[in-house]
Design a protein around this motif. Structure first.
Motif, PDB file in Angstrom:
ATOM      1  N   VAL A 214     -10.190  30.126 -33.109  1.00 37.26           N
ATOM      2  CA  VAL A 214     -10.370  31.245 -34.041  1.00 37.26           C
ATOM      3  C   VAL A 214      -9.064  31.803 -34.565  1.00 37.26           C
ATOM      4  CG1 VAL A 214     -12.573  32.418 -34.006  1.00 37.26           C
ATOM      5  CG2 VAL A 214     -11.150  32.491 -31.982  1.00 37.26           C
ATOM      6  N   SER A 215      -8.068  31.976 -33.671  1.00 41.93           N
ATOM      7  CA  SER A 215      -6.829  32.609 -34.132  1.00 41.93           C
ATOM      8  C   SER A 215      -6.102  31.682 -35.108  1.00 41.93           C
ATOM      9  CB  SER A 215      -5.943  32.962 -32.946  1.00 41.93           C
ATOM     10  OG  SER A 215      -5.526  31.800 -32.289  1.00 41.93           O
ATOM     11  N   ALA A 218      -7.892  31.665 -38.478  1.00 40.64           N
ATOM     12  CA  ALA A 218      -7.539  32.805 -39.312  1.00 40.64           C
ATOM     13  C   ALA A 218      -6.224  32.549 -40.036  1.00 40.64           C
ATOM     14  CB  ALA A 218      -7.434  34.063 -38.458  1.00 40.64           C
ATOM     15  N   GLN A 219      -5.268  31.920 -39.336  1.00 41.87           N
ATOM     16  CA  GLN A 219      -3.983  31.601 -39.971  1.00 41.87           C
ATOM     17  C   GLN A 219      -4.188  30.643 -41.143  1.00 41.87           C
ATOM     18  OE1 GLN A 219      -1.676  29.956 -36.796  1.00 41.87           O
ATOM     19  NE2 GLN A 219      -1.300  31.934 -35.825  1.00 41.87           N
ATOM     20  N   ASN A 222      -5.885  32.353 -44.117  1.00 42.15           N
ATOM     21  CA  ASN A 222      -4.945  33.208 -44.845  1.00 42.15           C
ATOM     22  C   ASN A 222      -3.987  32.379 -45.693  1.00 42.15           C
ATOM     23  OD1 ASN A 222      -5.946  35.658 -44.146  1.00 42.15           O
ATOM     24  ND2 ASN A 222      -4.598  35.945 -42.393  1.00 42.15           N
TER      25      ASN A 222
ATOM     26  N   LEU B 323      -7.957  38.693 -30.779  1.00 42.67           N
ATOM     27  CA  LEU B 323      -8.957  37.622 -30.881  1.00 42.67           C
ATOM     28  C   LEU B 323     -10.158  38.096 -31.695  1.00 42.67           C
ATOM     29  CD1 LEU B 323      -9.172  34.765 -29.678  1.00 42.67           C
ATOM     30  CD2 LEU B 323     -10.555  35.726 -27.860  1.00 42.67           C
ATOM     31  N   ALA B 326      -9.438  38.161 -35.341  1.00 44.19           N
ATOM     32  CA  ALA B 326      -9.272  36.857 -35.987  1.00 44.19           C
ATOM     33  C   ALA B 326     -10.612  36.252 -36.387  1.00 44.19           C
ATOM     34  CB  ALA B 326      -8.534  35.906 -35.056  1.00 44.19           C
ATOM     35  N   LEU B 334      -8.639  39.312 -42.687  1.00 44.81           N
ATOM     36  CA  LEU B 334      -8.425  38.462 -41.522  1.00 44.81           C
ATOM     37  C   LEU B 334      -7.048  38.736 -40.939  1.00 44.81           C
ATOM     38  CD1 LEU B 334      -9.619  34.878 -42.344  1.00 44.81           C
ATOM     39  CD2 LEU B 334     -10.289  36.268 -40.424  1.00 44.81           C
ATOM     40  N   GLN B 335      -6.999  39.035 -39.649  1.00 41.47           N
ATOM     41  CA  GLN B 335      -5.703  39.253 -39.027  1.00 41.47           C
ATOM     42  C   GLN B 335      -5.384  38.093 -38.116  1.00 41.47           C
ATOM     43  OE1 GLN B 335      -5.630  43.090 -37.200  1.00 41.47           O
ATOM     44  NE2 GLN B 335      -6.268  44.067 -39.089  1.00 41.47           N
ATOM     45  N   THR B 336      -4.157  37.650 -38.160  1.00 39.76           N
ATOM     46  CA  THR B 336      -3.790  36.518 -37.317  1.00 39.76           C
ATOM     47  C   THR B 336      -2.951  37.000 -36.150  1.00 39.76           C
ATOM     48  OG1 THR B 336      -1.888  36.140 -38.720  1.00 39.76           O
ATOM     49  CG2 THR B 336      -3.843  34.863 -39.198  1.00 39.76           C
ATOM     50  N   ILE B 337      -2.905  36.173 -35.107  1.00 37.48           N
ATOM     51  CA  ILE B 337      -2.046  36.480 -33.966  1.00 37.48           C
ATOM     52  C   ILE B 337      -0.714  35.796 -34.238  1.00 37.48           C
ATOM     53  CG2 ILE B 337      -1.857  36.410 -31.468  1.00 37.48           C
ATOM     54  CD1 ILE B 337      -4.829  35.894 -31.316  1.00 37.48           C
ATOM     55  N   GLY B 339       2.801  33.898 -33.759  1.00 35.53           N
ATOM     56  CA  GLY B 339       3.254  32.932 -32.768  1.00 35.53           C
ATOM     57  C   GLY B 339       2.181  31.921 -32.411  1.00 35.53           C
TER      58      GLY B 339
END
Lengths: 348, 385
Positions: A214-215, A218-219, A222, B323, B326, B334-337, B339
């Motif tokens: 998921v993370s 999202a990247q 975007n 999490l 995301a 949408l927010q990313t983490i 790194g």
């Protein structure tokens, strides 16, 4: 906004061969009469379950496979399309029609003309673990489209690669590495860089994030948003995750068994679906909110085989609203207000 | 509620050529009776390894370094230390008390045996006594009711069968039946055991809502669709009414409509059988559908353990928050983490999330935060709380 991609009654049937002489005994109707228009700059989401023909549609659209019948127009003026339709409705086999189709219909292209088209339209595959050659350094992978399409040569290629990798969030120092040295998200970035290399107008994405976390997803999403804004790209985005389609796409088409059953803007599809299949698909999507557990519609049965689709409306064996009409006739895709189209005799 | 499984200080490491991979690091987790506990996390966070460690199925070159996993048997009330049990005892627990549903149903089934054969095997292994009982009853009823010429010839064999089956019913590995099972022709006296197992299998398949179970039992895996295969695998896992069902991403390879059917099935199973379920998933939506409590893992450690409502309404750990942000939710940016996922070969010191954490302090870089109880049923491993 003018229409960039226009597909009319597109069909792709894969023959099933049998017997000693390998004669066709049937056909898998992967895409069975799809009409769809993508406007310039639009982000079209194509949703549906596995086996409903999403991937085949995308591959046919960028002409990796040749359609069985139907037309694909890429950046063709409306007048020409109207003229072709007109000539076709006359039903005569005249030379003008043949000429027009040869010039405009992607489905009839071959050889160099397909290659020229590929410069303008690219595809990003589903699995970044198999879509990159493990024995090629990624700089060569990204440079390959530039070489095939003879866009750039010599030192210009090197600078272009650096620029492309930088644009998708990788460093130039990584260009000497091999695919196995990258994580899934990074590999998908490489695949996107490769698709961007020829500066296309249109990119089809075949579930680009289904293999990712998921993370990372999202990247990537975007990144796609930024790229679209920067290069004015048009996207076809295939996904089976409705939450993604709803949050990023401008327009959504729902496919079931080789046919488009509903088209509309995301808010129409998700908050006021008119086709029973879209409704159950929306209801079946797990939402990360424990309060929304109730009120789901569980569809009975499974998707029938596209080699032997049910007669009439292909959804009728699983539909709670099916009537005698649905068993016999195929519902046409009809507008129900604005940009919203539904193929159902008994819309909700 | 009492605990069914208590995991304490579990450490799993993989000794690879590149170095030591810290797959699980000092994990403490309880699974309560009758609950569905979800483990969520990204790839490489150690969630599948936790599930495999409970069954002691960590693949080579992995090793369970230390820790304890206590399984409290509900029927006998005994507390078993799974990591100290002999391999024979462990085998009598796997598939019997604790069973597992794997991610890919196509890979979990043997392609050269029918579905029925594969599910029957569970009964033949773990329910031999019960099968013996049922077979004896069947033979006894034949002895009682049988008449006519044919029966008088068969009667002596039936009597022999009845004796053999009652031996199996008393002692599953009794000498005489075991000896006969190796002799050609004589082994046919025991044919009623697989026959009874097959009947139980058909019941089991009916239980997981497979239409026409008798026909499906005779099918090979490739003849079934993905959803049907997953149902068969679930039936196999439920065959011995386990006390703990471990489901390792059971719906990842399925379509949304089939996934919805499976989640419905899991919910029903839990209500009917009262078994605990350990549900490993990376999909937060699925977790919110089926779980009672959720444990969030990051790089081999637990970040947060809480009820599912708390997780989605009041997440505390920065990683949990990131999490959740995301996940694409319509109308939300949408927010990313920042790194990348922590390198398992050289994990960062202190809290493993600190290089990506927006609220990291110097303290986070040095010492590892312990899992603390901050509210009822809500544990967090973070210095912020």
């Amino acid at each position: 906004m003018n229409t960039l991609v226009d597909i009319r009654r597109l069909k792709k049937h894969f023959p099933i061969v049998g017997g000693v002489f390998r004669r066709p005994v049937g056909a898998v109707k992967a895409v069975d009469g799809v009409s769809l228009a993508i406007k310039r700059g639009q982000w079209l989401g194509l949703v549906g379950e596995s086996g409903c023909g999403k991937t085949t549609l995308a591959k046919t659209l960028v002409r990796l496979i040749k359609p069985t019948s139907g037309h694909i127009y890429f950046d063709v003026p409306d007048e020409t399309k109207a003229l072709i339709e007109d000539l076709e409705s006359q039903g005569k086999n005249n030379t003008k029609l043949t000429y027009l189709l040869k010039e405009n219909d992607l489905g009839t292209f071959s050889g160099d003309r397909v290659r020229l088209f590929h410069r303008r339209a690219q595809l990003v595959h589903q699995d970044p673990f198999t879509s990159l050659d493990p024995r090629m350094k990624i700089k060569n992978t990204v440079a390959e489209p530039l070489k095939i399409h003879r866009v750039l040569s010599g030192h210009a290629v090197e600078t272009a690669i650096e620029e492309l990798l930088g644009r998708v969030g990788l460093t130039a120092g990584q260009s000497e590495r091999y695919p196995h040295q990258f994580s899934g998200g990074q590999r998908q970035r490489i695949a996107i860089a490769r698709a961007l290399a020829t500066k296309p107008e249109f990119i089809a994405f075949d579930e680009p994030t289904s293999a990712l976390d998921v993370s990372v997803q999202a990247q990537i999403l975007n990144l796609l948003k930024d790229l679209r804004k920067e290069f004015g790209l048009t996207y076809l985005y295939i996904t089976h995750e409705l939450l993604i389609a709803e949050s990023v796409c401008d327009y959504i088409a729902v496919m079931y068994l080789g046919k488009v059953v509903e088209m509309g803007r995301p808010e129409e599809i998700f908050h006021a679906p008119r086709h029973p299949y879209s409704q159950s698909l929306v209801a079946a999507t797990p939402v990360p909110d424990p309060k929304r557990r109730v009120g789901r519609i569980v569809l009975p049965g499974e998707v029938p085989s596209p080699a032997n689709p049910p007669p009439g409306c292909t959804f009728h064996p699983r539909c709670s609203r099916a009537s005698k009409e649905c068993h016999e006739l195929e519902p046409p895709l009809e507008p129900v207000g604005g940009d919203h189209y539904v193929a159902c005799f008994h819309p909700l | 509620m009492r605990d069914l499984v208590r995991i304490r200080d579990l450490t799993v490491r993989f000794y690879t050529y590149e170095g030591v991979v810290h797959a699980i690091d000092d994990l403490d987790l309880d699974i309560r009776q009758g609950e569905t506990l979800g483990i969520v996390g990204e790839t490489g966070s150690g969630k599948s390894m936790t599930a495999l460690a409970i069954l002691r199925l960590i693949p080579y070159p992995g090793k369970i370094e230390s820790g304890s996993i206590v399984f409290c048997d509900r029927d006998s009330g005994a507390e078993l230390e799974l990591l100290r049990l002999g391999e024979d005892r462990m085998r009598s627990i796997r598939g019997n008390k604790i069973s597992m549903v794997f991610q890919e149903p196509g890979a979990a089934l043997n392609p050269v045996y029918t579905i029925g054969d594969q599910i029957s095997e569970v009964f033949l292994l773990h329910r031999r006594q019960e099968l013996g009982c049922r077979a004896r009853e069947r033979v006894d009823s034949l002895l009682r009711d049988g008449n006519g010429f044919g029966t008088s010839v068969k009667r002596p064999f039936w009597r022999w069968q009845s004796r053999l089956y009652s031996k199996i019913a008393g002692e599953p590995h009794a000498l005489e039946p075991r000896f006969l099972s190796h002799l050609p022709l004589f082994r046919r006296l025991l044919w009623r055991l697989p026959d009874e197992a097959n009947l139980l299998t058909v019941d089991m398949l009916k239980d997981v809502e497979i239409p026409d179970p008798a026909r499906v039992a005779a099918h090979y895996p490739h003849e079934l669709s993905g959803g049907m295969k997953q149902r068969a695998v679930i039936a196999m896992a439920l065959a011995c009414s386990p006390e703990l069902l471990i489901a390792d991403e059971p719906t990842t390879s399925l379509d949304v409509t089939i996934q919805a059917q499976m989640l419905e099935l899991f919910r029903r199973i839990k209500a009917d059988k009262g078994a605990s379920v350990l549900f490993v998933t990376h999909n937060l939506g699925v977790a919110s559908e089926v779980c009672d409590r959720v444990a969030v893992m990051y790089a081999g450690r637990l970040c947060e353990v809480c009820t599912v409502e708390e997780l989605f309404l009041h997440p505390l750990h920065p990683y949990t928050k990131a999490l959740l942000n995301a996940v694409p939710i319509p109308g939300k940016e949408l927010q990313t983490i920042p790194g990348a996922l922590a390198d398992a070969l050289n994990p960062p010191p202190g809290c493993r999330f600190h290089p990506r954490c927006p609220s990291a302090t110097p303290m986070c870089q040095q010492e590892r935060p312990k899992l603390k109880l901050v509210a009822k049923d809500h544990m967090v491993a973070c210095y912020l709380f």
